[in-house]
Design a protein around this motif. Structure first.
Motif, short mmCIF file in Angstrom:
data_model
loop_
_atom_site.label_atom_id
_atom_site.label_comp_id
_atom_site.label_asym_id
_atom_site.label_seq_id
_atom_site.Cartn_x
_atom_site.Cartn_y
_atom_site.Cartn_z
N PRO A 91 0.80 -1.35 0.26
CA PRO A 91 -0.30 0.12 -0.15
C PRO A 91 0.90 1.59 0.53
CG PRO A 91 -0.82 -1.32 1.43
CD PRO A 91 0.41 -1.94 1.12
N ALA A 92 1.12 2.03 -0.91
CA ALA A 92 0.94 3.03 -0.83
C ALA A 92 1.27 4.25 0.20
CB ALA A 92 1.04 4.07 -2.61
N GLU A 93 0.49 3.96 0.63
CA GLU A 93 0.22 5.00 2.30
C GLU A 93 0.67 4.24 3.67
OE1 GLU A 93 -0.53 7.82 2.13
OE2 GLU A 93 -1.25 7.56 0.31
N ASP A 94 1.89 3.64 3.32
CA ASP A 94 1.59 1.95 4.52
C ASP A 94 3.32 1.60 4.08
OD1 ASP A 94 2.19 0.92 6.62
OD2 ASP A 94 0.25 -0.43 6.20
N LEU A 95 4.15 2.22 3.84
CA LEU A 95 5.33 1.65 3.46
C LEU A 95 6.28 0.65 4.47
CD1 LEU A 95 6.62 4.98 1.28
CD2 LEU A 95 5.78 2.69 0.71
N PRO A 96 6.60 -0.18 3.87
CA PRO A 96 6.95 -0.86 4.67
C PRO A 96 8.51 -0.64 5.19
CG PRO A 96 7.87 -1.38 2.82
CD PRO A 96 6.94 -0.77 2.36
N VAL A 97 8.80 0.76 6.19
CA VAL A 97 9.56 1.55 6.20
C VAL A 97 10.54 0.66 6.94
CG1 VAL A 97 8.76 3.86 5.58
CG2 VAL A 97 8.79 2.82 8.09
N ALA A 98 10.16 0.71 8.41
CA ALA A 98 11.46 -0.31 8.97
C ALA A 98 12.38 -1.31 7.88
CB ALA A 98 10.16 -1.34 10.21
N HIS A 99 12.32 -1.89 7.03
CA HIS A 99 12.53 -3.06 5.95
C HIS A 99 13.49 -2.36 5.32
CE1 HIS A 99 11.25 -6.21 8.61
NE2 HIS A 99 9.48 -5.67 8.01
N MET A 100 13.23 -1.17 5.01
CA MET A 100 13.72 -0.49 3.89
C MET A 100 15.29 0.76 4.39
SD MET A 100 10.79 1.50 2.54
CE MET A 100 11.10 1.28 1.08
N TRP A 101 16.09 1.30 3.96
CA TRP A 101 17.01 2.33 3.73
C TRP A 101 15.74 3.94 4.70
CZ3 TRP A 101 22.27 0.99 4.02
CH2 TRP A 101 22.62 0.40 2.91
N ALA A 102 16.77 3.79 5.87
CA ALA A 102 15.94 4.61 6.49
C ALA A 102 16.00 5.79 6.07
CB ALA A 102 17.10 4.59 8.20
N ASP A 103 16.45 6.64 4.32
CA ASP A 103 15.97 7.66 4.47
C ASP A 103 14.14 7.55 3.68
OD1 ASP A 103 16.71 7.29 1.09
OD2 ASP A 103 18.04 6.06 1.98
N ALA A 104 14.36 6.37 3.15
CA ALA A 104 12.72 5.95 1.90
C ALA A 104 11.89 7.13 3.09
CB ALA A 104 12.50 4.87 1.91
N GLU A 105 11.81 7.36 3.69
CA GLU A 105 10.03 7.46 5.05
C GLU A 105 10.67 9.39 4.36
OE1 GLU A 105 10.06 7.32 8.63
OE2 GLU A 105 11.69 6.49 8.36
N HIS A 106 11.45 9.93 3.79
CA HIS A 106 11.84 11.50 3.72
C HIS A 106 11.07 12.08 3.02
CE1 HIS A 106 13.93 11.53 7.63
NE2 HIS A 106 14.60 9.77 7.34
N TRP A 107 11.56 10.76 1.76
CA TRP A 107 11.52 11.31 0.45
C TRP A 107 10.19 10.59 -0.67
CZ3 TRP A 107 13.05 7.99 -3.36
CH2 TRP A 107 13.56 7.48 -3.06
N LEU A 108 10.22 9.62 -0.17
CA LEU A 108 9.51 8.59 -1.25
C LEU A 108 7.72 8.98 -1.25
CD1 LEU A 108 9.18 6.42 -2.94
CD2 LEU A 108 8.90 4.92 -1.03
N PRO A 109 7.58 9.38 -0.10
CA PRO A 109 5.96 9.08 -0.15
C PRO A 109 5.73 10.76 -0.86
CG PRO A 109 6.53 8.09 2.15
CD PRO A 109 7.84 8.52 1.27
N ALA A 110 6.73 11.68 -0.23
CA ALA A 110 6.25 13.27 -0.99
C ALA A 110 6.27 12.79 -2.51
CB ALA A 110 7.28 13.89 -0.41
N MET A 161 5.48 10.07 -4.81
CA MET A 161 4.79 9.19 -5.25
C MET A 161 3.41 10.33 -5.19
SD MET A 161 5.45 5.75 -2.91
CE MET A 161 4.30 5.83 -2.61
N ASN A 162 3.32 11.29 -4.44
CA ASN A 162 2.28 12.26 -3.90
C ASN A 162 2.22 12.98 -5.04
OD1 ASN A 162 0.04 9.89 -2.29
ND2 ASN A 162 1.61 10.63 -0.87
N GLY A 163 3.03 13.35 -5.65
CA GLY A 163 3.33 14.06 -6.69
C GLY A 163 4.29 15.45 -6.97
N ARG A 164 4.69 15.65 -5.56
CA ARG A 164 6.08 16.69 -5.38
C ARG A 164 6.98 16.24 -6.12
NH1 ARG A 164 7.34 18.93 0.74
NH2 ARG A 164 9.25 19.86 0.31
N ARG A 165 7.58 17.58 -6.43
CA ARG A 165 9.00 16.84 -7.56
C ARG A 165 9.79 18.19 -7.11
NH1 ARG A 165 6.16 13.80 -8.55
NH2 ARG A 165 4.81 13.09 -10.21
N MET A 166 11.37 17.17 -6.52
CA MET A 166 12.50 18.26 -5.98
C MET A 166 13.83 16.88 -6.00
SD MET A 166 11.29 16.85 -1.81
CE MET A 166 10.07 15.05 -1.96
N ASP A 167 15.17 17.98 -5.78
CA ASP A 167 15.91 17.35 -5.26
C ASP A 167 15.86 16.99 -4.27
OD1 ASP A 167 16.85 17.76 -8.40
OD2 ASP A 167 16.83 19.52 -7.64
#
Length: 178
Positions: free
Chosen positions: A113-132, A134-140
């Motif tokens: 589910p895009a709204e419930d990423l498995p962040v405990a099993h991902m690199w720690a950075d993913a929760e900082h940028w991936l949801p944004a 995926m929801n249309g925010r374009r950024m560096d």
């Protein structure tokens, strides 16, 4: 030391339960055991688009048409304690492809589910940028990892301002956090 240029592609689909994203558990190489996006190194002579299409085909056996890719942003990963791991990542999204994602020697794909990423099993950075993204925010994004090469020390971002094209590095307005 020059950062390796890599790509990531996040396949997105709508199902009855909502929006899902394809991630996969790495079976080999850098990040083995972690849940990651599909992608890899840009080879000499390739564009980021060519590389991400090739990587998606090699890792999960689906074909993405370059015209179906949406440029989502970039992530510059900085590993101060291990600079040879530094990566400059071009991130794409896709909602259309041909084929059914399946396991390769490198990755075991799974829909989440895009709204419930498995962040405990991902690199720690993913929760900082991936949801944004995926929801249309374009950024560096610039992620500085801690000395343990796992946790995030700092995150900076610069939103895209000119019709989806990233600003020149010298013109970026880096802001802390997201």
């Amino acid at each position: 030391m020059t950062a390796a240029h890599v790509t990531l592609c996040f396949l997105l689909r709508e199902v009855d339960a909502g929006r899902e994203v394809l991630l996969g558990r790495k079976r080999t190489g850098f990040g083995k055991g972690k849940v990651v996006g599909v992608g890899g190194h840009v080879e000499e002579g390739e564009t980021a688009v060519e590389a991400v299409c090739r990587e998606v085909r090699e890792e999960v056996y689906v074909d993405v048409d370059p015209e179906d890719l949406v440029a989502a942003g970039t992530v510059d990963f900085v590993f101060p304690a291990k600079p040879e791991w530094n990566m400059f990542t071009t991130v794409f999204l896709a909602e259309s492809w041909v084929g059914e994602p399946s396991e390769s020697d490198e990755i075991t794909p799974q829909w989440y589910p895009a709204e419930d990423l498995p962040v405990a099993h991902m690199w720690a950075d993913a929760e900082h940028w991936l949801p944004a993204m995926m929801n249309g925010r374009r950024m560096d994004v610039r992620v500085v990892l801690a000395d343990d090469n796992e946790n995030v020390a700092e995150v900076f971002h610069s939103d895209w301002t000119d019709d989806g094209a990233t600003a020149r590095a010298s013109a970026r307005n880096w802001m802390p956090g997201l």
